[in-house]
Scaffold this motif. Sequence first.
Motif, PDB file in Angstrom:
ATOM      1  N   ASN A 236       0.660  -1.145   0.133  1.00 16.95           N
ATOM      2  CA  ASN A 236       0.026  -0.050   0.240  1.00 16.95           C
ATOM      3  C   ASN A 236       0.865   1.155  -0.123  1.00 16.95           C
ATOM      4  OD1 ASN A 236      -2.340  -1.229  -0.146  1.00 16.95           O
ATOM      5  ND2 ASN A 236      -2.632  -1.461   2.072  1.00 16.95           N
ATOM      6  N   ASP A 237       2.190   1.200   0.596  1.00  9.65           N
ATOM      7  CA  ASP A 237       3.034   2.261   0.472  1.00  9.65           C
ATOM      8  C   ASP A 237       3.480   2.739  -0.952  1.00  9.65           C
ATOM      9  OD1 ASP A 237       2.941   2.382   3.307  1.00  9.65           O
ATOM     10  OD2 ASP A 237       4.923   1.741   3.553  1.00  9.65           O
ATOM     11  N   ALA A 238       3.663   1.444  -1.611  1.00  7.37           N
ATOM     12  CA  ALA A 238       4.059   1.900  -3.104  1.00  7.37           C
ATOM     13  C   ALA A 238       2.952   2.101  -4.082  1.00  7.37           C
ATOM     14  CB  ALA A 238       4.627   0.443  -3.583  1.00  7.37           C
ATOM     15  N   TRP A 239       1.671   1.641  -3.688  1.00  2.53           N
ATOM     16  CA  TRP A 239       0.353   1.848  -4.453  1.00  2.53           C
ATOM     17  C   TRP A 239       0.129   3.539  -4.280  1.00  2.53           C
ATOM     18  CZ3 TRP A 239      -2.473   1.503  -8.299  1.00  2.53           C
ATOM     19  CH2 TRP A 239      -3.794   1.823  -8.464  1.00  2.53           C
ATOM     20  N   LYS A 240       0.322   4.195  -2.856  1.00  8.18           N
ATOM     21  CA  LYS A 240       0.205   5.528  -2.594  1.00  8.18           C
ATOM     22  C   LYS A 240       1.113   6.213  -3.283  1.00  8.18           C
ATOM     23  CE  LYS A 240       0.085   8.642   1.499  1.00  8.18           C
ATOM     24  NZ  LYS A 240       0.079   8.635   3.030  1.00  8.18           N
ATOM     25  N   ALA A 241       2.250   5.850  -3.573  1.00  5.03           N
ATOM     26  CA  ALA A 241       3.366   6.765  -4.052  1.00  5.03           C
ATOM     27  C   ALA A 241       2.935   6.705  -5.552  1.00  5.03           C
ATOM     28  CB  ALA A 241       4.693   6.149  -3.902  1.00  5.03           C
ATOM     29  N   PHE A 242       2.504   5.651  -6.080  1.00  5.77           N
ATOM     30  CA  PHE A 242       2.237   5.488  -7.817  1.00  5.77           C
ATOM     31  C   PHE A 242       1.114   6.490  -7.815  1.00  5.77           C
ATOM     32  CE2 PHE A 242      -0.573   3.683 -10.800  1.00  5.77           C
ATOM     33  CZ  PHE A 242       0.329   3.437 -11.897  1.00  5.77           C
ATOM     34  N   ASN A 243       0.049   6.835  -6.943  1.00  2.00           N
ATOM     35  CA  ASN A 243      -0.853   7.754  -7.099  1.00  2.00           C
ATOM     36  C   ASN A 243      -0.795   9.234  -6.676  1.00  2.00           C
ATOM     37  OD1 ASN A 243      -3.731   6.100  -7.723  1.00  2.00           O
ATOM     38  ND2 ASN A 243      -2.590   4.798  -6.571  1.00  2.00           N
ATOM     39  N   SER A 244       0.506   9.533  -6.059  1.00  2.00           N
ATOM     40  CA  SER A 244       0.568  10.618  -5.382  1.00  2.00           C
ATOM     41  C   SER A 244       0.490  11.873  -6.372  1.00  2.00           C
ATOM     42  CB  SER A 244       2.085  10.830  -4.575  1.00  2.00           C
ATOM     43  OG  SER A 244       2.563  11.935  -4.298  1.00  2.00           O
ATOM     44  N   LYS A 245       0.031  12.816  -5.783  1.00  2.00           N
ATOM     45  CA  LYS A 245      -0.258  14.087  -6.849  1.00  2.00           C
ATOM     46  C   LYS A 245       0.511  15.358  -5.930  1.00  2.00           C
ATOM     47  CE  LYS A 245      -4.823  12.971  -8.629  1.00  2.00           C
ATOM     48  NZ  LYS A 245      -6.072  13.336  -8.823  1.00  2.00           N
ATOM     49  N   GLY A 246       1.172  15.008  -4.966  1.00  2.00           N
ATOM     50  CA  GLY A 246       2.031  16.317  -4.458  1.00  2.00           C
ATOM     51  C   GLY A 246       3.478  16.230  -5.107  1.00  2.00           C
ATOM     52  N   GLY A 247       4.126  17.122  -4.928  1.00  2.00           N
ATOM     53  CA  GLY A 247       5.349  17.272  -5.358  1.00  2.00           C
ATOM     54  C   GLY A 247       5.748  18.445  -6.110  1.00  2.00           C
ATOM     55  N   PRO A 249       6.399  20.012  -9.708  1.00  2.00           N
ATOM     56  CA  PRO A 249       5.159  19.343  -9.636  1.00  2.00           C
ATOM     57  C   PRO A 249       4.919  18.027 -10.093  1.00  2.00           C
ATOM     58  CG  PRO A 249       4.996  20.960 -11.428  1.00  2.00           C
ATOM     59  CD  PRO A 249       6.318  21.077 -10.906  1.00  2.00           C
ATOM     60  N   ASN A 250       6.198  17.803 -10.894  1.00  2.00           N
ATOM     61  CA  ASN A 250       6.263  16.388 -11.722  1.00  2.00           C
ATOM     62  C   ASN A 250       7.437  15.668 -11.240  1.00  2.00           C
ATOM     63  OD1 ASN A 250       8.087  18.139 -13.222  1.00  2.00           O
ATOM     64  ND2 ASN A 250       6.221  18.677 -14.392  1.00  2.00           N
ATOM     65  N   ASP A 251       7.514  14.402 -10.873  1.00  2.00           N
ATOM     66  CA  ASP A 251       8.570  13.694 -10.604  1.00  2.00           C
ATOM     67  C   ASP A 251       8.507  12.112 -10.820  1.00  2.00           C
ATOM     68  OD1 ASP A 251      10.149  13.197  -7.484  1.00  2.00           O
ATOM     69  OD2 ASP A 251      10.964  13.302  -9.585  1.00  2.00           O
ATOM     70  N   TYR A 252       7.549  11.282  -9.947  1.00  2.00           N
ATOM     71  CA  TYR A 252       7.670   9.858 -10.009  1.00  2.00           C
ATOM     72  C   TYR A 252       6.603   9.293  -9.957  1.00  2.00           C
ATOM     73  CZ  TYR A 252       7.666  10.461  -5.255  1.00  2.00           C
ATOM     74  OH  TYR A 252       7.204  10.450  -3.523  1.00  2.00           O
ATOM     75  N   SER A 253       5.601   9.752  -9.684  1.00  2.00           N
ATOM     76  CA  SER A 253       4.003   9.170  -9.801  1.00  2.00           C
ATOM     77  C   SER A 253       3.542   9.049 -11.167  1.00  2.00           C
ATOM     78  CB  SER A 253       3.138   9.706  -8.770  1.00  2.00           C
ATOM     79  OG  SER A 253       2.712  10.792  -9.281  1.00  2.00           O
ATOM     80  N   ILE A 254       2.414   8.351 -11.367  1.00  2.00           N
ATOM     81  CA  ILE A 254       1.679   8.338 -12.896  1.00  2.00           C
ATOM     82  C   ILE A 254       1.326   9.520 -13.158  1.00  2.00           C
ATOM     83  CG2 ILE A 254      -0.588   7.769 -11.748  1.00  2.00           C
ATOM     84  CD1 ILE A 254       1.149   6.070 -14.857  1.00  2.00           C
ATOM     85  N   TYR A 255       0.894  10.629 -12.129  1.00  2.00           N
ATOM     86  CA  TYR A 255       0.426  11.935 -12.410  1.00  2.00           C
ATOM     87  C   TYR A 255       1.710  12.646 -12.462  1.00  2.00           C
ATOM     88  CZ  TYR A 255      -3.958  10.172 -10.540  1.00  2.00           C
ATOM     89  OH  TYR A 255      -5.121   9.491 -10.518  1.00  2.00           O
ATOM     90  N   LYS A 256       2.931  12.521 -11.909  1.00  2.00           N
ATOM     91  CA  LYS A 256       3.937  13.583 -11.839  1.00  2.00           C
ATOM     92  C   LYS A 256       5.041  13.085 -12.719  1.00  2.00           C
ATOM     93  CE  LYS A 256       4.380  13.151  -7.492  1.00  2.00           C
ATOM     94  NZ  LYS A 256       5.257  13.380  -6.176  1.00  2.00           N
ATOM     95  N   ASN A 257       5.055  11.934 -13.031  1.00  2.00           N
ATOM     96  CA  ASN A 257       6.231  11.512 -14.003  1.00  2.00           C
ATOM     97  C   ASN A 257       5.538  11.645 -15.350  1.00  2.00           C
ATOM     98  OD1 ASN A 257       7.757   9.179 -15.620  1.00  2.00           O
ATOM     99  ND2 ASN A 257       9.035   9.702 -13.975  1.00  2.00           N
ATOM    100  N   ILE A 258       4.693  11.192 -15.724  1.00  2.00           N
ATOM    101  CA  ILE A 258       4.051  11.287 -17.255  1.00  2.00           C
ATOM    102  C   ILE A 258       2.942  12.744 -17.184  1.00  2.00           C
ATOM    103  CG2 ILE A 258       2.745  10.250 -18.977  1.00  2.00           C
ATOM    104  CD1 ILE A 258       3.569   7.475 -17.567  1.00  2.00           C
TER     105      ILE A 258
END
Length: 416
Positions: A236-247, A249-258
């Motif tokens: 669940n930690d990894a899933w939360k990181a995958f879904n993260s929208k903070g940052g 503003p773009n970095d490593y989650s599905i929203y921030k990396n792409i």
Amino acid sequence: MNRILTIFFSGLLVVFLNCEKNNDEVTDNGNTKGGVNSGGTSITKIVHLGLLTTLDELNIVKENQNIDPWKSELAALKASASGSLNYTMKGPFPNISRTGSGETSNLTGWAAHGKDATACYVQALLGYITGDTKYTQNAINIINSWSNTLVSVGGADVELLVGIQAPLWAQAGEILSYTNSGWQESDIIRAKNMMTNIFLPAIDGFDPADGANFSTSCMYATMAMAVFTNNITKFNDAWKAFNSKGGCPNDYSIYKNIAANGQNVESGRDQVHSWSSYEMLAGIAEIAYHQGLEPYTLGSNRLLTGVEYWCGYNLGQDMPFDVSVYRCRAGWGPWSRISDTGRGQPIQQGSVCNMVYHAYYRLNLIPTNSYTKLMVNVMAATVVDPTARNGWGNPFIGDGLLHQIAPGEKPGTEVK
């Protein structure tokens, strides 16, 4: 066994886990997807087999191995260095480090470790699919040798060493543990301890300071090892990181990396590092899907948009470029244009195009004239062994074998 202290306070359930070496959690050894809460934001049980493939999907390959495209893909995997019946282990070593470059640096054995881990996974796959127990025994011997020997991992870029190579042990272990391979329980426990006590601590927190392909690799490895070791908290930690929208503003989650246009934070750096993040995010999505979550439609099908972007550009098409999308956490960029360094087919890295294409085919969301489909065709029966380009490990080796459209499978359906 874990001690679980449950406290009800203000209507909220707070769970504190005091984990020993093996994180025994609620599991399901059936072929259905894992349990999710009502919001789909976490899982409550782990399903096996439940990484890049399920037992249902492996059986589709097994049943169709003598007809194309499975036949040619299987032949290519058998012909690879990782799939040789006469594979010779390159290790094991008690300590491995990514410091230095190439095999001769051996500080100590990170390339050897990655080759053995990849071979272990491939041999486990081939053993189940073909029924040849020599493959299976090869896989058992490899993982047992390393789990009996390895003491530590370290050095510069240890996150990439673990992020790329360690999930292969989980992928092999998942197959060996749940297909009546004859792998002994004591050996299984030791392999899980290797992941829990050596690999997972090295990538705790997903290296957010560096981000991009560092973090996506750590997230993928954490999720894969969490499934094999039955660690719901880590999953669940990894899933939360995958879904993260903070940052930032773009970095490593599905929203921030792409980004919304499909480019990712390293499109301006080079196509090799850019592809690495797409691959790892795709791997996370497939595991999450098999555990009952819904990753593929997040961000208006963001993963598909990204893979279409990368495949289109690397097949020679012009693609839009947004200079505001760059590797902000590490301070790399911004870049003025999309990079042509490393442009072309991923013949030294490997591919997840079959996996991504099949995922969106299941959802009936494949665009007309799909670049992902074109790359699938270009990479047909191409098996990429561990190379310096892919970090001496390929977690997605066998993509063309495992993720074909099944006979009778229609868009928007799932064949069992």
